[in-house]
Design a protein around this motif. Structure first.
Motif: not given
Lengths: 93, 115
Positions: A3-5, A30-41
């Protein structure tokens, strides 16, 4: 592609920025609504480009949001934007 | 922009309240750091405002994004005018522009903690 790139390539293509900083702050949510296990949110973008001259903060941020509409409709839950002209960036530093 | 039923409610909210915040959670219990930041700024300026919790209403949560043509929450309206989201409000607060803007719109500002 991360996502970053994809954020980086789209903003570079759209604004030809003289400076572009993309910070992935997903770990802060992390753990917040909208967070994904793979990050980049959750991202913070600081972009310096001549084309922001003469545009209000609202207009600048709308332009950045428009360039990243796919990301915002998909994986990106939060996007913090600071959009400056080269003159403003020089004054702020 | 297609007209959605919820737009009528939004128009009423932003017309009936001189300062109105669309946020996640409530001013007392914000459920998002960005919403909390805007509440903090308004509190620092002593601005009285009303708010709607978009987490309680999926139709409003989606509708406000279309109404304002702005993809994120929070969103601040002053006298019916969309001012911005968290980044813009924070920047305007830090530069003093927000207090000026509110004054210019006839909104009462009381600096509790002058920066």
């Amino acid at each position: 592609m991360t996502v970053r790139s994809s954020i980086e390539s789209k903003l570079s293509a759209r604004f030809a920025p003289v400076a572009l900083t993309i910070v992935d702050e997903s770990h802060l949510h992390a753990g917040h609504v909208g967070a994904r296990a793979e990050g980049e949110t959750h991202f913070r973008v600081e972009i310096v480009a001549a084309s922001f001259a003469g545009r209000s903060r609202l207009e600048r941020q709308r332009l950045v949001y428009a360039a990243l509409a796919d990301e915002l409709a998909g994986p990106v839950h939060a996007l913090s934007v600071r959009a400056l002209t080269p003159t403003e960036a020089a004054a702020a530093s | 922009m297609s007209e959605k039923p919820v737009f009528e409610r939004i128009r009423r909210d932003v017309a009936d309240n001189e300062v109105f915040l669309y946020m996640k959670g409530t001013p007392v219990f914000p459920q998002c750091g960005f919403s909390a930041a805007v509440v903090q700024v308004l509190s620092n300026l002593g601005v009285r405002f009303s708010s709607a919790n978009v987490l309680e209403d999926p139709e409003l949560r989606d509708g406000i994004k279309h109404f304002s043509n702005w993809p994120t929450i929070p969103q601040l309206y002053v006298k019916g005018e969309f001012v911005g989201g968290c980044d813009i409000i924070r920047e305007m607060y830090e530069t003093g522009e927000l207090a000026e803007f509110l004054n210019s719109r006839g909104v009462n500002v009381q600096l509790a903690n002058p920066a």
